[in-house]
Design a protein around this motif. Structure first.
Motif, short mmCIF file in Angstrom:
data_model
loop_
_atom_site.label_atom_id
_atom_site.label_comp_id
_atom_site.label_asym_id
_atom_site.label_seq_id
_atom_site.Cartn_x
_atom_site.Cartn_y
_atom_site.Cartn_z
N LEU A 8 10.88 46.56 65.85
CA LEU A 8 10.90 47.45 67.10
C LEU A 8 10.47 48.26 67.45
CD1 LEU A 8 12.34 46.39 70.02
CD2 LEU A 8 14.31 47.92 68.59
N GLU A 9 9.23 48.90 66.84
CA GLU A 9 9.00 50.60 66.52
C GLU A 9 7.75 50.74 66.81
OE1 GLU A 9 9.42 53.10 63.36
OE2 GLU A 9 8.50 51.45 62.25
N GLU A 10 7.16 49.20 67.51
CA GLU A 10 5.16 48.24 67.02
C GLU A 10 5.60 48.44 69.27
OE1 GLU A 10 2.99 48.04 63.42
OE2 GLU A 10 5.44 46.45 63.39
N VAL A 11 6.73 47.12 68.77
CA VAL A 11 6.68 46.95 70.73
C VAL A 11 7.14 47.14 71.22
CG1 VAL A 11 5.31 44.86 69.64
CG2 VAL A 11 7.81 44.93 69.22
N ALA A 12 8.69 48.40 71.71
CA ALA A 12 8.82 49.22 72.16
C ALA A 12 8.91 50.72 72.49
CB ALA A 12 10.56 48.27 72.47
N ASP A 13 9.02 50.93 73.52
CA ASP A 13 10.32 52.12 73.14
C ASP A 13 12.01 52.41 73.30
OD1 ASP A 13 7.01 53.72 73.20
OD2 ASP A 13 7.04 53.04 75.82
N PHE A 14 12.41 53.11 72.56
CA PHE A 14 13.81 53.05 72.95
C PHE A 14 14.27 54.59 72.16
CE2 PHE A 14 12.30 51.64 69.17
CZ PHE A 14 12.86 52.65 67.96
N CYS A 15 15.40 55.12 72.82
CA CYS A 15 16.45 56.62 73.07
C CYS A 15 17.75 56.01 73.34
CB CYS A 15 15.66 57.28 73.73
SG CYS A 15 15.52 57.10 75.56
N LEU A 16 18.00 57.43 72.76
CA LEU A 16 20.00 57.53 73.01
C LEU A 16 20.15 57.80 74.14
CD1 LEU A 16 20.81 57.95 69.30
CD2 LEU A 16 21.77 56.41 70.86
N GLY A 17 21.16 57.76 75.38
CA GLY A 17 21.35 58.78 76.62
C GLY A 17 22.20 60.30 76.34
N ASP A 67 15.05 47.74 81.43
CA ASP A 67 15.54 47.62 80.03
C ASP A 67 16.77 47.37 79.65
OD1 ASP A 67 13.86 49.71 80.63
OD2 ASP A 67 15.14 51.14 81.50
N ILE A 68 16.59 47.90 78.38
CA ILE A 68 18.45 46.39 77.49
C ILE A 68 18.62 47.49 77.31
CG2 ILE A 68 18.92 45.35 75.14
CD1 ILE A 68 14.93 44.22 76.02
N VAL A 69 18.91 47.42 77.39
CA VAL A 69 21.15 48.17 76.89
C VAL A 69 21.55 48.10 76.14
CG1 VAL A 69 22.82 49.93 77.80
CG2 VAL A 69 21.13 49.09 79.55
N MET A 70 21.81 48.50 74.39
CA MET A 70 22.78 48.25 73.19
C MET A 70 23.98 49.73 72.85
SD MET A 70 20.75 46.83 69.77
CE MET A 70 19.94 45.29 70.69
N CYS A 71 24.42 48.89 72.16
CA CYS A 71 25.52 49.70 72.21
C CYS A 71 25.38 50.67 70.59
CB CYS A 71 26.88 48.93 71.67
SG CYS A 71 27.62 48.45 73.42
N GLU A 72 25.17 51.86 70.73
CA GLU A 72 24.42 52.04 68.95
C GLU A 72 26.00 51.96 68.03
OE1 GLU A 72 24.96 56.00 66.13
OE2 GLU A 72 25.75 55.70 67.64
N ARG A 97 18.37 52.97 75.39
CA ARG A 97 18.00 52.13 75.92
C ARG A 97 16.16 51.68 75.53
NH1 ARG A 97 15.06 56.05 80.06
NH2 ARG A 97 13.40 56.46 78.16
N ILE A 98 16.56 50.48 75.54
CA ILE A 98 14.76 49.83 74.95
C ILE A 98 13.75 49.14 75.45
CG2 ILE A 98 13.69 48.26 73.54
CD1 ILE A 98 17.31 47.92 71.73
#
Length: 398
Positions: A8-17, A67-72, A97-98
């Protein structure tokens, strides 16, 4: 079908809120999504909160279309895709947030996560013993299939068609339910029922009406069972998560094998009241045409209207009392209880028989349409969920 895969790290940016800190946060008050607002494949927008965000934080913690929102934490991996349901939406730290790169369609990635997450395929990445978490460094390692873009688009379009129909039905359900509640308020709150011009009002109550406790208007008032969960059992048990917005969502119910008394079998028109804990305490919903073997768990109270009161009138009356029930809990935090005695003591009007009959006849067709649309959504969800793994595995070519 052999598709290329990437981490996933190669095909998307993601961060926590953003971390919640009301004392330190500055800037403009903005709505934000928390863990409780993210369901499997959808957002629950009825209980949004606000927090202050500064201008430089808007892009970092803000959402945009796709944006895809996923529970941590809590139920890690639970996710939904943002489609600008509300402008200016932000996220807090409990959520990832992905944002996929150009090689990956957001809708395709969302359905991949939905499929794998529901099956528990990410559980090996979780940390924590009591409360599970899916930290950023573990999320980065998830292997994602990368079909050609035209295949991603086709798969996403097929599955989105089901979700679009479901969402359209939800909007229609909300409008129908609101119509029924508006009519209720017109007749029984503002007292502008048919023929009201010819009825005397005595001490604020139409002549012939009386206030009666809920306990006297029910054939059964009591809690459900402590279930024995079994995915292969026939019995469906409704829990507190199923009760929201005046409706019962059986997709969130579970199967169980414990026997129970016949009075706890749900019947058409039963009103269900969340009666334990914080957050959901006091929520009310009415169920129509429940499954053949169906009950509620011990955190939910069943209020079954007797024949002297119309089921639609009774159901809407109790739904209108949600805010009252939510404040009646007793006990320590997270152990708050709403007893059947407390519920039973609340009084509602029992209008004269002709007004009740007229209201039931007027509202019945609206709520029949609600039930029909709700059933359609169950079938649409089942069809989508049956097709989803076949598309994601390449078993069904597109």
């Amino acid at each position: 079908m052999n598709w290329e895969t990437k981490r996933l790290e190669e095909v998307a940016d993601f961060c926590l809120g953003k971390m919640l800190d009301q004392k330190k946060n500055r800037g403009e008050l903005m709505p934000y999504l928390a863990n409780i607002n993210v369901r499997w494949g959808e957002f629950e927008m009825s209980e949004l909160r606000q927090m202050r965000f500064e201008p430089h934080e808007m892009d970092r913690y803000g959402l945009r279309y796709g944006d895809i929102v996923m529970c941590e934490g809590g139920e890690p991996g639970r996710c939904a895709i943002w489609k600008e349901q509300q402008s200016g939406m932000m996220i807090q730290k409990a959520l990832h947030r992905i944002r996929p790169h150009e090689r990956l369609r957001p809708e395709f990635l969302f359905y991949y996560f939905l499929h794998k997450g529901r099956l528990g395929h990410f559980s090996s990445l979780y940390t924590g013993s009591t409360i599970k978490h899916l930290p950023r460094e573990k999320l980065a390692l998830i292997e994602v299939p990368i079909p050609p873009l035209h295949e991603q688009t086709r798969i996403a379009d097929i599955l989105s068609a089901y979700d679009d129909l479901i969402e359209n039905n939800r909007r229609r359900i909300a409008l129908l339910e609101e119509s029924a509640r508006l009519l209720y308020r017109e007749w029984f709150v503002h007292l502008r029922f048919p023929g009201h011009e010819h009825v005397k009002i005595i001490d604020g109550v139409p002549e012939g009406w009386e206030r009666r406790p809920i306990a006297e208007l029910t054939d059964y008032l009591g809690r459900g069972i402590a279930p024995k969960y079994d995915d292969n059992a026939e019995c469906i048990v409704v829990n507190q998560k199923c009760i929201r917005g005046g409706l019962v969502n059986l997709e969130l119910a579970r199967a169980q094998s414990k026997t129970f008394s016949s009075e706890r079998q749900l019947v058409d028109g039963d009103v269900l009241i969340n009666s334990t804990g914080e957050g959901t305490l006091g929520r009310v919903a009415q169920i129509f045409s429940p499954p053949e073997v169906c009950t509620v768990d011990s955190h939910v109270t069943i209020a079954r209207p007797c024949k002297t009161i119309g089921k639609h009138y009774f159901g809407i009356s109790l739904i209108q009392l949600e805010s009252v029930f939510s404040t009646m809990g007793r006990g320590a935090t997270n152990q708050t209880e709403l007893s059947k005695q407390q519920i039973g003591e609340i009084q509602i009007y029992q209008p004269c028989g002709q007004v009740i009959l007229h209201f039931e006849k007027t509202v019945a067709h609206l709520r029949t349409m609600v039930h029909t649309l709700s059933r359609q959504n169950v079938f649409l969800s089942q069809a989508r969920d049956h097709l989803l793994p076949k598309l994601m595995s390449g078993e069904v070519e597109v």
